[in-house]
Scaffold this motif. Structure first.
Motif, mmCIF file in Angstrom:
data_model
loop_
_atom_site.group_PDB
_atom_site.id
_atom_site.type_symbol
_atom_site.label_atom_id
_atom_site.label_comp_id
_atom_site.label_asym_id
_atom_site.label_seq_id
_atom_site.Cartn_x
_atom_site.Cartn_y
_atom_site.Cartn_z
ATOM 1 N N ARG A 133 0.835 -1.201 0.000
ATOM 2 C CA ARG A 133 0.000 0.000 0.000
ATOM 3 C C ARG A 133 0.872 1.255 0.000
ATOM 4 N NH1 ARG A 133 -5.587 -0.996 -0.967
ATOM 5 N NH2 ARG A 133 -6.017 -3.079 -0.106
ATOM 6 N N PRO A 134 0.419 2.301 -0.691
ATOM 7 C CA PRO A 134 1.249 3.496 -0.813
ATOM 8 C C PRO A 134 1.121 4.443 0.372
ATOM 9 C CG PRO A 134 -0.767 3.785 -2.048
ATOM 10 C CD PRO A 134 -0.811 2.381 -1.488
ATOM 11 N N MET A 135 2.131 5.254 0.532
ATOM 12 C CA MET A 135 2.070 6.456 1.357
ATOM 13 C C MET A 135 2.673 7.573 0.513
ATOM 14 S SD MET A 135 4.968 5.507 4.194
ATOM 15 C CE MET A 135 6.698 5.174 3.763
ATOM 16 N N GLU A 136 2.039 8.753 0.537
ATOM 17 C CA GLU A 136 2.440 9.827 -0.376
ATOM 18 C C GLU A 136 3.303 10.873 0.320
ATOM 19 O OE1 GLU A 136 -1.117 9.853 -3.726
ATOM 20 O OE2 GLU A 136 -0.984 11.501 -2.299
ATOM 21 N N LEU A 137 4.258 11.369 -0.443
ATOM 22 C CA LEU A 137 5.186 12.386 0.053
ATOM 23 C C LEU A 137 4.461 13.676 0.402
ATOM 24 C CD1 LEU A 137 8.205 13.312 0.363
ATOM 25 C CD2 LEU A 137 8.028 14.138 -1.985
ATOM 26 N N LEU A 138 4.864 14.278 1.520
ATOM 27 C CA LEU A 138 4.493 15.651 1.824
ATOM 28 C C LEU A 138 5.622 16.529 1.285
ATOM 29 C CD1 LEU A 138 3.264 15.272 5.518
ATOM 30 C CD2 LEU A 138 1.885 15.282 3.427
ATOM 31 N N LEU A 174 -11.995 13.647 -0.730
ATOM 32 C CA LEU A 174 -10.758 12.891 -0.922
ATOM 33 C C LEU A 174 -10.831 11.535 -0.241
ATOM 34 C CD1 LEU A 174 -8.103 15.716 -0.351
ATOM 35 C CD2 LEU A 174 -8.941 14.805 -2.536
ATOM 36 N N ASN A 175 -9.980 10.643 -0.677
ATOM 37 C CA ASN A 175 -9.907 9.283 -0.134
ATOM 38 C C ASN A 175 -8.559 9.132 0.571
ATOM 39 O OD1 ASN A 175 -10.070 6.581 0.430
ATOM 40 N ND2 ASN A 175 -10.229 5.890 -1.681
ATOM 41 N N GLY A 176 -8.565 9.387 1.882
ATOM 42 C CA GLY A 176 -7.331 9.284 2.635
ATOM 43 C C GLY A 176 -6.350 10.403 2.360
ATOM 44 N N GLY A 177 -6.778 11.412 1.610
ATOM 45 C CA GLY A 177 -5.871 12.486 1.228
ATOM 46 C C GLY A 177 -4.946 12.117 0.091
ATOM 47 N N MET A 178 -5.125 10.923 -0.463
ATOM 48 C CA MET A 178 -4.226 10.445 -1.507
ATOM 49 C C MET A 178 -4.638 11.001 -2.870
ATOM 50 S SD MET A 178 -2.268 8.503 0.378
ATOM 51 C CE MET A 178 -1.420 7.261 -0.597
ATOM 52 N N LEU A 179 -3.669 11.524 -3.598
ATOM 53 C CA LEU A 179 -3.953 12.046 -4.933
ATOM 54 C C LEU A 179 -3.783 10.983 -6.001
ATOM 55 C CD1 LEU A 179 -2.445 15.625 -4.926
ATOM 56 C CD2 LEU A 179 -4.581 14.768 -3.976
ATOM 57 N N SER A 180 -2.967 10.006 -5.739
ATOM 58 C CA SER A 180 -2.791 8.906 -6.683
ATOM 59 C C SER A 180 -3.552 7.696 -6.158
ATOM 60 C CB SER A 180 -1.299 8.611 -6.870
ATOM 61 O OG SER A 180 -1.105 7.681 -7.905
ATOM 62 N N HIS A 181 -3.058 6.514 -6.428
ATOM 63 C CA HIS A 181 -3.791 5.301 -6.096
ATOM 64 C C HIS A 181 -3.758 4.981 -4.604
ATOM 65 C CE1 HIS A 181 0.001 2.983 -5.602
ATOM 66 N NE2 HIS A 181 0.447 3.780 -6.565
ATOM 67 N N THR A 260 -15.109 12.982 -8.925
ATOM 68 C CA THR A 260 -13.773 12.488 -9.250
ATOM 69 C C THR A 260 -12.756 13.571 -8.927
ATOM 70 O OG1 THR A 260 -13.799 13.311 -11.519
ATOM 71 C CG2 THR A 260 -14.753 11.117 -11.136
ATOM 72 N N LEU A 261 -11.505 13.163 -8.811
ATOM 73 C CA LEU A 261 -10.449 14.144 -8.596
ATOM 74 C C LEU A 261 -10.344 15.072 -9.811
ATOM 75 C CD1 LEU A 261 -8.321 15.114 -6.625
ATOM 76 C CD2 LEU A 261 -6.723 13.457 -7.593
ATOM 77 N N HIS A 262 -10.612 14.530 -10.982
ATOM 78 C CA HIS A 262 -10.627 15.344 -12.199
ATOM 79 C C HIS A 262 -11.658 16.464 -12.078
ATOM 80 C CE1 HIS A 262 -10.179 15.956 -16.613
ATOM 81 N NE2 HIS A 262 -11.433 16.361 -16.505
ATOM 82 N N GLN A 263 -12.858 16.114 -11.626
ATOM 83 C CA GLN A 263 -13.914 17.126 -11.476
ATOM 84 C C GLN A 263 -13.554 18.140 -10.394
ATOM 85 O OE1 GLN A 263 -16.915 14.040 -10.818
ATOM 86 N NE2 GLN A 263 -18.133 14.905 -12.500
ATOM 87 N N LEU A 264 -13.037 17.659 -9.282
ATOM 88 C CA LEU A 264 -12.696 18.548 -8.175
ATOM 89 C C LEU A 264 -11.661 19.587 -8.603
ATOM 90 C CD1 LEU A 264 -12.800 19.342 -5.170
ATOM 91 C CD2 LEU A 264 -11.065 17.583 -4.740
ATOM 92 N N LEU A 265 -10.575 19.110 -9.225
ATOM 93 C CA LEU A 265 -9.500 20.026 -9.606
ATOM 94 C C LEU A 265 -9.917 20.925 -10.768
ATOM 95 C CD1 LEU A 265 -6.468 17.575 -9.295
ATOM 96 C CD2 LEU A 265 -7.095 19.423 -7.726
#
Length: 325
Positions: A133-138, A174-181, A260-265
């Motif tokens: 599972r991923p964790m994203e950089l701050l 958002l889903n966990g604050g994750m921008l990618s998968h 979707t993130l596309h719609q949000l942004l």
């Protein structure tokens, strides 16, 4: 420790990135003990090729027209995601000598709690796939080897509650604050017949593999947004063809007003321009003291020392001139 306590492992990745980032990826995973790195260079003229090819534990391939004619009946796929899974499948189905093969991207890094070989060896023989599972950089305020990452909780109800606490303005979408998968990436055990990788899953003989074993001991550090400048430079591509593209599902499908993130942004940019995108990035992606504290209180903050310069010098001592030129 006996040989039976270890499992050899390798990674496959399709890469098109600046030379320094390619060598960071390779050096990090060589240091972790990868038996082999299979690096498919999406640009057949990539200057990384001779450097990678010279390393005894790296198998570098140029993805030129002749390669694609051998691998796929229709030649080079247009979408980069299709090239990635075609290359990963090609790699897995070749004759290899490692016990496990993982498929990740150039901006993803294994951060194991123990040697990867030991963690994979501990899996039962009936386990054919393991999920990282991923964790994203701050995005840090200043460059340095100490990087901080945000993780997310697997139980959905807890994850969504945490997301809304952590990101008061944008969290509800958002889903966990994750921008990618959030699905993560896979390690597959060697020996499965007719494997076909997908980005977040795999098939064998046309049938999707059973649910992968979760591997919380090997989080996947994703350097998705290194800085505002880097994120903004990649934004258009991701919005059109990458992680933010329109056809992806809403980030919270069960949420009544989910988008979707596309719609949000896109909506945010249309209403406020670059200033709106920057406000989004600041709340969700930057290494702010308040966000660090909030993540730590939720047990979702990870700190990783990633001294890439030292690792590059160790594993590619003759490449320094190429990286800095």
């Amino acid at each position: 420790m006996t040989a039976a306590a270890n499992a050899s492992w390798a990674l496959v990745s399709t890469i098109k990135a600046p030379l320094e980032e390619v060598l960071n990826f390779a050096a990090w995973h060589l240091e972790l003990g990868a038996k082999r790195l299979h690096i498919y260079l999406d640009d057949p003229e990539d200057p990384a090729y001779p450097i990678l090819k010279a390393h005894p534990r790296i198998r570098a391939l140029r993805c030129d027209d002749s390669y694609w004619r051998r691998v796929t009946p229709k030649g080079r796929p247009e979408r980069h995601q299709l090239r990635q899974v075609a290359n990963a499948s090609h790699c897995y189905n070749r004759k290899n000598s490692h016990d496990w093969l993982g498929h990740i991207d150039v901006d993803e890094f294994l951060v194991p709690e123990a040697p990867v070989a030991e963690l994979l060896a501990a899996l039962p023989d009936t386990c054919h796939s393991a999920r990282l599972r991923p964790m994203e950089l701050l995005a840090p305020e200043a460059p340095g080897p100490l990087l901080r990452f945000r993780a997310f909780s697997l139980p959905l109800a807890r994850r969504h509650a945490q997301t809304e606490r952590l990101y008061p303005e944008f969290g509800p979408w958002l889903n966990g604050g994750m921008l990618s998968h959030v699905a993560g990436k896979l390690f597959l055990r060697a020996g499965l017949p007719q494997v076909r990788f997908r980005i977040h899953k795999a098939l064998s003989e046309g049938t999707e593999l059973p649910e992968a074993q979760e591997m919380p001991q090997i989080p996947l550090a994703h350097l998705h947004a290194r800085s505002w400048e880097s994120w903004h430079a990649h934004y258009r591509f991701r919005l059109a063809r990458g992680a933010y593209r329109a056809e992806l599902k809403p980030m919270r499908p069960a949420f009544e007003s989910s988008v979707t993130l596309h719609q949000l942004l896109s909506t945010l940019e249309e209403a406020e321009g670059e200033a709106g995108l920057r406000r989004f990035f600041t709340e969700v992606c930057t290494d702010r003291p308040a966000l660090r504290q909030a993540l730590a209180e939720e047990s979702l903050l990870h700190e990783v020392r990633m001294d890439f310069a030292r690792l590059r010098a160790s594993h590619f001592p003759r490449a320094g001139q190429d990286v800095t030129s």
